[in-house]
Scaffold this motif. Structure first.
Motif, PDB file in Angstrom:
ATOM      1  N   HIS A 200      20.093 -39.968   1.781  1.00 31.99           N
ATOM      2  CA  HIS A 200      19.258 -38.975   1.100  1.00 31.99           C
ATOM      3  C   HIS A 200      20.073 -37.706   0.898  1.00 31.99           C
ATOM      4  CE1 HIS A 200      18.560 -36.706   4.885  1.00 31.99           C
ATOM      5  NE2 HIS A 200      18.570 -37.913   5.443  1.00 31.99           N
ATOM      6  N   SER A 201      19.771 -36.986  -0.151  1.00 30.91           N
ATOM      7  CA  SER A 201      20.486 -35.754  -0.493  1.00 30.91           C
ATOM      8  C   SER A 201      19.536 -34.775  -1.160  1.00 30.91           C
ATOM      9  CB  SER A 201      21.646 -36.042  -1.453  1.00 30.91           C
ATOM     10  OG  SER A 201      22.666 -36.784  -0.841  1.00 30.91           O
ATOM     11  N   PRO A 202      19.808 -33.478  -1.029  1.00 30.77           N
ATOM     12  CA  PRO A 202      18.981 -32.485  -1.715  1.00 30.77           C
ATOM     13  C   PRO A 202      19.165 -32.533  -3.235  1.00 30.77           C
ATOM     14  CG  PRO A 202      20.237 -31.492   0.078  1.00 30.77           C
ATOM     15  CD  PRO A 202      20.817 -32.845  -0.151  1.00 30.77           C
ATOM     16  N   VAL A 203      18.085 -32.269  -3.928  1.00 30.96           N
ATOM     17  CA  VAL A 203      18.106 -32.066  -5.372  1.00 30.96           C
ATOM     18  C   VAL A 203      17.517 -30.681  -5.623  1.00 30.96           C
ATOM     19  CG1 VAL A 203      17.154 -32.774  -7.596  1.00 30.96           C
ATOM     20  CG2 VAL A 203      17.946 -34.500  -5.976  1.00 30.96           C
ATOM     21  N   VAL A 204      18.325 -29.798  -6.141  1.00 24.47           N
ATOM     22  CA  VAL A 204      17.904 -28.412  -6.330  1.00 24.47           C
ATOM     23  C   VAL A 204      17.615 -28.186  -7.808  1.00 24.47           C
ATOM     24  CG1 VAL A 204      18.423 -26.005  -5.816  1.00 24.47           C
ATOM     25  CG2 VAL A 204      19.540 -27.830  -4.492  1.00 24.47           C
ATOM     26  N   VAL A 205      16.370 -27.867  -8.123  1.00 29.14           N
ATOM     27  CA  VAL A 205      15.983 -27.576  -9.502  1.00 29.14           C
ATOM     28  C   VAL A 205      15.941 -26.058  -9.657  1.00 29.14           C
ATOM     29  CG1 VAL A 205      14.243 -27.872 -11.298  1.00 29.14           C
ATOM     30  CG2 VAL A 205      14.679 -29.708  -9.659  1.00 29.14           C
ATOM     31  N   THR A 206      16.781 -25.549 -10.548  1.00 24.90           N
ATOM     32  CA  THR A 206      16.959 -24.107 -10.695  1.00 24.90           C
ATOM     33  C   THR A 206      16.417 -23.630 -12.039  1.00 24.90           C
ATOM     34  OG1 THR A 206      19.150 -24.264 -11.734  1.00 24.90           O
ATOM     35  CG2 THR A 206      19.056 -24.342  -9.320  1.00 24.90           C
ATOM     36  N   PRO A 207      16.100 -22.334 -12.147  1.00 27.04           N
ATOM     37  CA  PRO A 207      15.595 -21.821 -13.430  1.00 27.04           C
ATOM     38  C   PRO A 207      16.637 -21.966 -14.532  1.00 27.04           C
ATOM     39  CG  PRO A 207      15.262 -20.223 -11.657  1.00 27.04           C
ATOM     40  CD  PRO A 207      16.166 -21.279 -11.112  1.00 27.04           C
TER      41      PRO A 207
ATOM     42  N   GLY B  39      23.098 -21.336 -10.269  1.00 21.75           N
ATOM     43  CA  GLY B  39      21.744 -21.891 -10.299  1.00 21.75           C
ATOM     44  C   GLY B  39      20.956 -21.572  -9.044  1.00 21.75           C
ATOM     45  N   ILE B  40      21.591 -21.746  -7.885  1.00 22.65           N
ATOM     46  CA  ILE B  40      20.899 -21.451  -6.620  1.00 22.65           C
ATOM     47  C   ILE B  40      20.616 -19.951  -6.507  1.00 22.65           C
ATOM     48  CG2 ILE B  40      21.191 -21.457  -4.107  1.00 22.65           C
ATOM     49  CD1 ILE B  40      22.735 -24.129  -4.499  1.00 22.65           C
ATOM     50  N   LEU B  41      21.553 -19.130  -6.954  1.00 23.96           N
ATOM     51  CA  LEU B  41      21.312 -17.686  -6.989  1.00 23.96           C
ATOM     52  C   LEU B  41      20.090 -17.375  -7.851  1.00 23.96           C
ATOM     53  CD1 LEU B  41      22.055 -14.663  -6.660  1.00 23.96           C
ATOM     54  CD2 LEU B  41      23.698 -14.983  -8.541  1.00 23.96           C
ATOM     55  N   ALA B  42      20.008 -18.004  -9.023  1.00 25.00           N
ATOM     56  CA  ALA B  42      18.870 -17.765  -9.917  1.00 25.00           C
ATOM     57  C   ALA B  42      17.562 -18.228  -9.284  1.00 25.00           C
ATOM     58  CB  ALA B  42      19.099 -18.487 -11.249  1.00 25.00           C
ATOM     59  N   LEU B  43      17.597 -19.370  -8.588  1.00 32.63           N
ATOM     60  CA  LEU B  43      16.383 -19.885  -7.948  1.00 32.63           C
ATOM     61  C   LEU B  43      15.881 -18.934  -6.870  1.00 32.63           C
ATOM     62  CD1 LEU B  43      14.262 -22.048  -7.327  1.00 32.63           C
ATOM     63  CD2 LEU B  43      15.984 -23.201  -5.899  1.00 32.63           C
ATOM     64  N   GLU B  44      16.783 -18.481  -6.006  1.00 26.42           N
ATOM     65  CA  GLU B  44      16.361 -17.600  -4.912  1.00 26.42           C
ATOM     66  C   GLU B  44      15.944 -16.229  -5.426  1.00 26.42           C
ATOM     67  OE1 GLU B  44      15.736 -18.850  -2.063  1.00 26.42           O
ATOM     68  OE2 GLU B  44      16.558 -20.772  -2.689  1.00 26.42           O
TER      69      GLU B  44
ATOM     70  N   HIS C 242      14.610 -15.725  -8.399  1.00 23.52           N
ATOM     71  CA  HIS C 242      13.305 -15.975  -9.026  1.00 23.52           C
ATOM     72  C   HIS C 242      12.203 -15.963  -7.980  1.00 23.52           C
ATOM     73  CE1 HIS C 242      10.257 -17.924 -11.554  1.00 23.52           C
ATOM     74  NE2 HIS C 242      10.049 -18.752 -10.545  1.00 23.52           N
ATOM     75  N   ARG C 243      12.438 -16.626  -6.871  1.00 19.77           N
ATOM     76  CA  ARG C 243      11.425 -16.670  -5.810  1.00 19.77           C
ATOM     77  C   ARG C 243      11.175 -15.286  -5.219  1.00 19.77           C
ATOM     78  NH1 ARG C 243      12.496 -22.208  -2.246  1.00 19.77           N
ATOM     79  NH2 ARG C 243      11.231 -23.554  -3.597  1.00 19.77           N
ATOM     80  N   ALA C 244      12.209 -14.447  -5.178  1.00 18.88           N
ATOM     81  CA  ALA C 244      12.067 -13.101  -4.627  1.00 18.88           C
ATOM     82  C   ALA C 244      11.585 -12.097  -5.667  1.00 18.88           C
ATOM     83  CB  ALA C 244      13.411 -12.632  -4.046  1.00 18.88           C
ATOM     84  N   GLY C 245      11.557 -12.489  -6.941  1.00 18.06           N
ATOM     85  CA  GLY C 245      11.168 -11.564  -8.000  1.00 18.06           C
ATOM     86  C   GLY C 245      12.199 -10.491  -8.251  1.00 18.06           C
ATOM     87  N   ALA C 246      13.481 -10.824  -8.108  1.00 22.18           N
ATOM     88  CA  ALA C 246      14.549  -9.838  -8.199  1.00 22.18           C
ATOM     89  C   ALA C 246      15.399 -10.042  -9.447  1.00 22.18           C
ATOM     90  CB  ALA C 246      15.441  -9.904  -6.959  1.00 22.18           C
ATOM     91  N   VAL C 247      15.894  -8.941  -9.991  1.00 23.63           N
ATOM     92  CA  VAL C 247      16.866  -8.956 -11.075  1.00 23.63           C
ATOM     93  C   VAL C 247      18.250  -9.166 -10.475  1.00 23.63           C
ATOM     94  CG1 VAL C 247      17.910  -7.565 -12.927  1.00 23.63           C
ATOM     95  CG2 VAL C 247      15.444  -7.456 -12.510  1.00 23.63           C
ATOM     96  N   VAL C 248      19.121  -9.891 -11.182  1.00 19.98           N
ATOM     97  CA  VAL C 248      20.482 -10.142 -10.703  1.00 19.98           C
ATOM     98  C   VAL C 248      21.480  -9.498 -11.651  1.00 19.98           C
ATOM     99  CG1 VAL C 248      22.214 -11.889 -10.149  1.00 19.98           C
ATOM    100  CG2 VAL C 248      19.799 -12.304  -9.611  1.00 19.98           C
ATOM    101  N   ILE C 249      22.416  -8.753 -11.076  1.00 20.40           N
ATOM    102  CA  ILE C 249      23.499  -8.124 -11.835  1.00 20.40           C
ATOM    103  C   ILE C 249      24.809  -8.644 -11.285  1.00 20.40           C
ATOM    104  CG2 ILE C 249      24.666  -5.960 -12.441  1.00 20.40           C
ATOM    105  CD1 ILE C 249      21.098  -5.795 -11.263  1.00 20.40           C
TER     106      ILE C 249
END
Length: 711
Positions: free
Chosen positions: A159-166, A508-513, A515-522
């Motif tokens: 088994h392995s993780p599958v990460v779905v990102t925005p 992708g993982i940065l965007a997912l986390e 998104h969950r935190a409601g934060a803008v990324v620069i």
């Protein structure tokens, strides 16, 4: 170009390519440069690959090319939402296999079947076994989250993780129809009369609230607050922390810990005596003394820690420990060990978190471990209060945190995450126009394959902690999510090579986390950056960075405001340059000359700086931003009018520029030669500016009036 003796063989180039090592690169001067064979062998060695002879190279090449076929499933699959992902499954050729997906419990859980795609791949003989590959297609409608793919069959049990990102991070609604501006501050330098010698989290709350309420700012970008050593001496650079996941307790305001109010008279006296030793430093214009501050704060915090907590407070502490889990436990243990071995070399056994010695230390140092857990909880509470204060002051985003590139080679991350960090190389940067000898930042890089085998969980956990109380996050050297300049042990910073990372996974993982935190990324994308990288980040909704002095037209002149990218944080200056007043005076040249950092004659560099300044002033006049015979203040304001004229969605304003400070916070390429990260906020005359006086500063009020006209 590499000389004949250093020119890599085709076999070495093939092996390096298999590990993502780039054999050449474009320098800042537009010249293509080849990487020597010696550097390639050094980087491969840091990846754990022996390339010392042709036979070893052949063996290593066969190993790496067979590696995916030895795994039933990839260690992790990262896919964008709305797209079909593909999962290769390796089994003994001809064997059946069942594959399905268990959904992330945070999105409701459940099981999803996965269909096999009609894709034929030639079987491969690996370790004497004929291995076949079946390809399964992930549904395009999977929800965001961390799911799990399972494979079962006669020769498969994995088994392995599958990460779905925005697919894309969208700007918050409040920023979609207007531009926003905010201050940029080195928090440690911004003090009040109650700061214990260094800007702290209570100062952050006040600075955020006042910036929003009195100035109309929408965000406050601060330096990384990552944890430093729990003992003295304390490393001053916020960009060389012991860990990027946890917070430096140096920033805790002791009096704001609730239990401080209920101390006995005797214990309160102990806290007050500790404060007395450093409160006078708040008005000292000299270098910030972190060692004195931490010595005083640690003593006071130990007194407060020993005080009883209410049932609700204790329950909140327990919940925090459960949420942070083994990561917090490991960091607290490292802190306790650092105290035990302060001032002397650690025993070899102590360097291994799984050793008998370390296991015994968990019991022997239980009280100190709990103290360091408690410090993180207290800091987390005060960070939450600071973010809420910024929002209450009217800010759209609030606190914008900064994520450093890496951590100290002898710090907590290096100790606890040794299995996902490379050894034998450090992160740095090739020569550029401002650091013509290159840079070595002394930090161990992520090991790309090991990080993937860990399913990027150390990276995810770090992001989650930093984003807990953030309205936005700035990623220092965001190109590091694509490639990093590795400097092999024993080599100069100019003798490195770029190692590529799986940017689709990391971004992708940065965007997912976020998104969950409601934060803008620069993303800080300054320097030599391949054009497609900026396009990719923009496509994913990650803002870029534009600094006025670094933006140029193809003709070489300053980039016209209308030509700036819209999706960036635009600024006049950066913490690696003197504030604008000092830059205009050519102090960046004088400082580098004094420190021996120039590789060109000083007269040449000084003349180039004068031409740059005069050309910029001429353009400011042409635009009507500046009159004749301007004052220093007027030139600084005109520079901000230039940036205000850009379409950039975010505008950052250095707090140092707002008060007329001239001294640089940091001179890249130096260590002890300059008081890096120790300069308190002061005005142009060197007079310390405290928060109590900051927002009544005529110079700040004048610049704020200019900024408010943008809306």
């Amino acid at each position: 170009m590499a000389d004949d003796q250093q020119r890599p063989s085709d076999e070495l180039l093939r092996l390096a390519g298999a590990y993502g090592i780039t054999p050449d690169y474009w320098g800042f001067d537009g010249t293509r440069r080849d990487v020597s064979a010696d550097t390639l062998r050094g980087v491969l060695g840091a990846l754990g690959v022996d390339a010392s002879s042709p036979a070893r190279i052949a063996l290593a090449t066969a190993h790496v090319e067979d590696m995916p076929w030895r795994r039933v499933l990839p260690p992790v699959v990262v896919v964008r939402q709305g797209r079909h992902g593909h999962v290769p499954v390796h089994v003994t050729d001809g064997d059946p296999v069942e594959v399905w997906l268990e959904l992330d419990p945070e999105v409701g859980g459940g099981r999803r079947e996965i269909a096999q795609a009609d894709v034929y791949v030639e079987p491969r003989t690996v370790d004497g076994r004929l291995v076949g590959r079946a390809t399964f297609t992930l549904p395009a409608d999977l929800p965001l989250g961390w799911h799990e793919v399972h494979a079962e069959g006669p020769s498969a049990h994995a088994h392995s993780p599958v990460v779905v990102t925005p697919a894309r991070l969208e700007l918050p609604e409040v920023l979609r129809d207007r531009h926003a501006w905010g201050f940029m501050a080195q928090l440690y330098s911004v003090r009040s009369h109650a700061s214990w010698g260094i800007g702290d989290l209570a100062d952050l709350a006040d600075l955020g609230w006042l910036s929003g309420r009195r100035c109309g700012a929408d965000f406050l970008l601060i330096n990384p607050l990552h944890a430093s050593e729990p003992t003295v001496p304390v490393t001053p650079s916020p960009y060389l922390p012991t860990t990027r996941r946890f917070v430096s307790p140096l920033y805790i305001r002791v009096e704001d810990v609730r239990e401080t109010a209920y101390l006995s008279a005797a214990d309160r006296s102990l806290v007050e005596w500790s404060a007395e030793t450093v409160l006078a430093l708040d008005t000292d214009p000299g270098p910030i003394d972190r060692d004195a501050v931490w010595t005083a704060k640690r003593s006071a915090l130990e007194v407060v820690f020993a005080a009883p907590r209410s049932a609700a407070r204790e329950a909140a502490f327990v919940q925090f420990k459960e949420e942070q889990g083994s990561g917090l436990d490991g960091f607290a243990l490292w802190c306790a060990l650092s105290e035990r071995y302060a001032g002397r070399a650690w025993p070899v056994e102590a360097m291994d978190p799984t050793s008998t010695l370390v296991t015994a230390a968990r019991s022997e140092l239980a009280e100190r471990i709990e103290f360091h857990r408690w410090l993180q909880w207290v800091a987390d509470c005060q960070l939450a209060e600071a973010q809420q204060a910024a929002l209450d002051g009217g800010m759209a985003l609030g606190i914008m945190h900064d994520l450093a590139v890496g951590a100290h080679p002898e710090g907590a991350d290096s100790w606890a995450l040794a299995d996902v960090l490379a050894r034998g190389a450090t992160v740095g940067a090739p020569p550029d126009m401002y650091n013509q000898q290159g840079q070595d930042w002394s930090q161990p890089p992520w090991h790309p394959d090991a990080l993937a085998r860990a399913a990027y969980r150390p990276y995810r956990d770090m992001l989650r902690t930093v984003l807990r109380h953030a309205g936005a996050i700035r990623i220092d050297h965001v190109i590091g999510l694509f490639r990093l300049w590795w400097v092999p042990e024993g080599h100069s910073p100019a003798e490195g090579a770029y190692v590529r990372y799986d940017h689709e996974a990391l971004v992708g993982i940065l965007a997912l986390e976020a998104h969950r935190a409601g934060a803008v990324v620069i993303g800080e994308d300054l320097g030599v950056v391949e054009p497609w990288v900026r396009d990719y980040l923009s496509e994913r909704g990650v803002l870029g960075t534009s600094v006025l002095w670094f933006e140029h037209e193809m003709t070489g002149g300053p980039l016209a405001p209308e030509h700036y990218r819209p999706l960036v944080l635009a600024t006049v200056t950066t913490h690696d340059l003197p504030p604008s007043a000092g830059y205009l005076a050519g102090e960046h040249v004088a400082l580098r000359e004094r420190l021996g950092l120039l590789t060109e004659p000083v007269e040449t560099v000084r003349a180039a700086a004068r031409v740059e300044r005069e050309r910029m002033i001429g353009l400011l006049r042409e635009r009507g931003f500046l009159g004749e015979d301007p004052s220093e203040r007027e030139v600084v304001e005109a520079l901000h009018r230039w940036v205000m004229a850009t379409p950039s969605v975010l505008l950052g304003v250095s707090l140092a520029d707002a008060v007329g400070e001239r001294r640089a916070q940091n001179q890249p390429g130096t260590d002890q030669e300059y008081p890096n990260w120790k300069v308190p906020l002061a005005d142009g005359s060197g007079q310390v500016v405290l928060i109590e006086d900051l927002f009544d500063s005529p110079r700040l009020r004048s610049l704020v009036a200019v900024l408010q006209s943008r809306r």
